[in-house]
Scaffold this motif. Sequence first.
Motif, PDB file in Angstrom:
ATOM      1  N   PHE A 202       4.184  10.102   1.622  1.00 29.53           N
ATOM      2  CA  PHE A 202       4.139   8.689   1.983  1.00 29.53           C
ATOM      3  C   PHE A 202       5.469   7.945   1.951  1.00 29.53           C
ATOM      4  CE2 PHE A 202      -0.191   9.622   0.469  1.00 29.53           C
ATOM      5  CZ  PHE A 202      -0.893   9.246   1.598  1.00 29.53           C
ATOM      6  N   ARG A 203       6.534   8.568   1.504  1.00 25.54           N
ATOM      7  CA  ARG A 203       7.810   7.852   1.399  1.00 25.54           C
ATOM      8  C   ARG A 203       8.300   7.318   2.744  1.00 25.54           C
ATOM      9  NH1 ARG A 203      12.330   6.497  -1.076  1.00 25.54           N
ATOM     10  NH2 ARG A 203      14.378   7.200  -0.412  1.00 25.54           N
ATOM     11  N   GLN A 204       8.222   8.126   3.785  1.00 24.37           N
ATOM     12  CA  GLN A 204       8.716   7.672   5.089  1.00 24.37           C
ATOM     13  C   GLN A 204       7.876   6.518   5.629  1.00 24.37           C
ATOM     14  OE1 GLN A 204      11.702   8.756   6.459  1.00 24.37           O
ATOM     15  NE2 GLN A 204      11.346   6.883   7.605  1.00 24.37           N
ATOM     16  N   ALA A 205       6.584   6.556   5.436  1.00 20.40           N
ATOM     17  CA  ALA A 205       5.726   5.450   5.875  1.00 20.40           C
ATOM     18  C   ALA A 205       6.091   4.166   5.133  1.00 20.40           C
ATOM     19  CB  ALA A 205       4.258   5.790   5.656  1.00 20.40           C
ATOM     20  N   TYR A 206       6.381   4.289   3.849  1.00 22.35           N
ATOM     21  CA  TYR A 206       6.813   3.122   3.077  1.00 22.35           C
ATOM     22  C   TYR A 206       8.131   2.573   3.621  1.00 22.35           C
ATOM     23  CZ  TYR A 206       8.988   0.488  -0.686  1.00 22.35           C
ATOM     24  OH  TYR A 206       9.644  -0.483  -1.418  1.00 22.35           O
ATOM     25  N   ILE A 207       9.093   3.443   3.859  1.00 19.91           N
ATOM     26  CA  ILE A 207      10.403   3.023   4.381  1.00 19.91           C
ATOM     27  C   ILE A 207      10.239   2.348   5.741  1.00 19.91           C
ATOM     28  CG2 ILE A 207      12.588   3.898   5.280  1.00 19.91           C
ATOM     29  CD1 ILE A 207      12.442   6.024   3.007  1.00 19.91           C
ATOM     30  N   ASP A 208       9.434   2.927   6.605  1.00 19.37           N
ATOM     31  CA  ASP A 208       9.231   2.367   7.943  1.00 19.37           C
ATOM     32  C   ASP A 208       8.563   0.996   7.884  1.00 19.37           C
ATOM     33  OD1 ASP A 208      10.333   4.707   8.929  1.00 19.37           O
ATOM     34  OD2 ASP A 208       8.392   5.561   9.525  1.00 19.37           O
ATOM     35  N   ASN A 209       7.543   0.854   7.068  1.00 16.00           N
ATOM     36  CA  ASN A 209       6.850  -0.428   6.959  1.00 16.00           C
ATOM     37  C   ASN A 209       7.711  -1.484   6.292  1.00 16.00           C
ATOM     38  OD1 ASN A 209       3.858  -0.471   7.897  1.00 16.00           O
ATOM     39  ND2 ASN A 209       4.241   1.590   7.110  1.00 16.00           N
ATOM     40  N   ARG A 210       8.515  -1.078   5.332  1.00 18.62           N
ATOM     41  CA  ARG A 210       9.439  -2.010   4.684  1.00 18.62           C
ATOM     42  C   ARG A 210      10.474  -2.504   5.699  1.00 18.62           C
ATOM     43  NH1 ARG A 210      12.979   0.317   0.014  1.00 18.62           N
ATOM     44  NH2 ARG A 210      13.995   1.158   1.842  1.00 18.62           N
ATOM     45  N   ALA A 211      10.958  -1.618   6.544  1.00 19.53           N
ATOM     46  CA  ALA A 211      11.921  -2.012   7.582  1.00 19.53           C
ATOM     47  C   ALA A 211      11.283  -2.989   8.572  1.00 19.53           C
ATOM     48  CB  ALA A 211      12.443  -0.780   8.303  1.00 19.53           C
ATOM     49  N   THR A 212      10.049  -2.745   8.921  1.00 17.93           N
ATOM     50  CA  THR A 212       9.339  -3.662   9.819  1.00 17.93           C
ATOM     51  C   THR A 212       9.227  -5.046   9.191  1.00 17.93           C
ATOM     52  OG1 THR A 212       8.072  -1.872  10.829  1.00 17.93           O
ATOM     53  CG2 THR A 212       7.141  -4.093  10.990  1.00 17.93           C
TER      54      THR A 212
ATOM     55  N   LEU B  50       0.824  -1.206   0.000  1.00 19.49           N
ATOM     56  CA  LEU B  50       0.000   0.000   0.000  1.00 19.49           C
ATOM     57  C   LEU B  50       0.861   1.259   0.000  1.00 19.49           C
ATOM     58  CD1 LEU B  50      -2.731   1.491   0.355  1.00 19.49           C
ATOM     59  CD2 LEU B  50      -2.356   1.273   2.825  1.00 19.49           C
ATOM     60  N   TYR B  51       1.820   1.320   0.930  1.00 17.11           N
ATOM     61  CA  TYR B  51       2.644   2.526   1.021  1.00 17.11           C
ATOM     62  C   TYR B  51       3.596   2.666  -0.163  1.00 17.11           C
ATOM     63  CZ  TYR B  51       0.761   3.799   5.505  1.00 17.11           C
ATOM     64  OH  TYR B  51      -0.082   4.200   6.503  1.00 17.11           O
ATOM     65  N   ARG B  52       3.997   1.571  -0.786  1.00 17.41           N
ATOM     66  CA  ARG B  52       4.824   1.664  -1.987  1.00 17.41           C
ATOM     67  C   ARG B  52       4.045   2.375  -3.090  1.00 17.41           C
ATOM     68  NH1 ARG B  52       5.347  -3.552  -4.047  1.00 17.41           N
ATOM     69  NH2 ARG B  52       6.892  -4.023  -2.470  1.00 17.41           N
ATOM     70  N   GLU B  53       2.790   1.980  -3.254  1.00 19.65           N
ATOM     71  CA  GLU B  53       1.952   2.605  -4.279  1.00 19.65           C
ATOM     72  C   GLU B  53       1.671   4.073  -3.953  1.00 19.65           C
ATOM     73  OE1 GLU B  53      -2.487   2.088  -6.152  1.00 19.65           O
ATOM     74  OE2 GLU B  53      -1.445   0.294  -5.437  1.00 19.65           O
ATOM     75  N   LEU B  54       1.341   4.352  -2.702  1.00 17.17           N
ATOM     76  CA  LEU B  54       1.074   5.734  -2.306  1.00 17.17           C
ATOM     77  C   LEU B  54       2.320   6.609  -2.461  1.00 17.17           C
ATOM     78  CD1 LEU B  54      -1.108   5.083   0.854  1.00 17.17           C
ATOM     79  CD2 LEU B  54      -1.887   6.029  -1.334  1.00 17.17           C
ATOM     80  N   ALA B  55       3.475   6.074  -2.083  1.00 18.19           N
ATOM     81  CA  ALA B  55       4.723   6.839  -2.201  1.00 18.19           C
ATOM     82  C   ALA B  55       5.070   7.116  -3.651  1.00 18.19           C
ATOM     83  CB  ALA B  55       5.863   6.091  -1.519  1.00 18.19           C
ATOM     84  N   ALA B  56       4.693   6.224  -4.547  1.00 23.43           N
ATOM     85  CA  ALA B  56       4.949   6.449  -5.970  1.00 23.43           C
ATOM     86  C   ALA B  56       4.147   7.649  -6.480  1.00 23.43           C
ATOM     87  CB  ALA B  56       4.603   5.196  -6.774  1.00 23.43           C
ATOM     88  N   HIS B  57       2.978   7.860  -5.906  1.00 23.33           N
ATOM     89  CA  HIS B  57       2.125   8.970  -6.333  1.00 23.33           C
ATOM     90  C   HIS B  57       2.389  10.264  -5.567  1.00 23.33           C
ATOM     91  CE1 HIS B  57      -0.240   6.506  -9.006  1.00 23.33           C
ATOM     92  NE2 HIS B  57      -0.334   5.596  -8.051  1.00 23.33           N
ATOM     93  N   ASP B  58       2.793  10.139  -4.309  1.00 21.57           N
ATOM     94  CA  ASP B  58       3.053  11.322  -3.487  1.00 21.57           C
ATOM     95  C   ASP B  58       4.199  11.026  -2.518  1.00 21.57           C
ATOM     96  OD1 ASP B  58       3.057  13.600  -1.921  1.00 21.57           O
ATOM     97  OD2 ASP B  58       0.878  13.615  -1.627  1.00 21.57           O
ATOM     98  N   PRO B  59       5.441  11.075  -3.023  1.00 23.34           N
ATOM     99  CA  PRO B  59       6.581  10.704  -2.188  1.00 23.34           C
ATOM    100  C   PRO B  59       6.767  11.592  -0.955  1.00 23.34           C
ATOM    101  CG  PRO B  59       7.297  11.329  -4.408  1.00 23.34           C
ATOM    102  CD  PRO B  59       5.813  11.406  -4.377  1.00 23.34           C
ATOM    103  N   VAL B  60       6.443  12.844  -1.062  1.00 25.04           N
ATOM    104  CA  VAL B  60       6.626  13.742   0.077  1.00 25.04           C
ATOM    105  C   VAL B  60       5.768  13.278   1.259  1.00 25.04           C
ATOM    106  CG1 VAL B  60       6.250  16.101   0.904  1.00 25.04           C
ATOM    107  CG2 VAL B  60       7.239  15.712  -1.356  1.00 25.04           C
TER     108      VAL B  60
END
Length: 57
Positions: free
Chosen positions: A29-39, A17-27
């Motif tokens: 959602f990017r950190q949420a994607y990075i955090d969830n990927r790390a988890t 989910l956050y990968r897709e959101l970050a692709a559309h609005d990196p400012v």
Amino acid sequence: MGEHREEMEVAREAVALYRELAAHDPVLFRQAYIDNRATLRRLLPQHGDEDDITFGL
């Protein structure tokens, strides 16, 4: 075993989910994607899924 499966599925869904959101609005959602990927990366080896560490990340 069911909790493990559910925990992993939730983590994978969050990453997707956050990968897709970050692709559309990196400012926004990017950190949420990075955090969830790390988890997810932390969870995989804990549950014996080392082979899946790069799958879907």
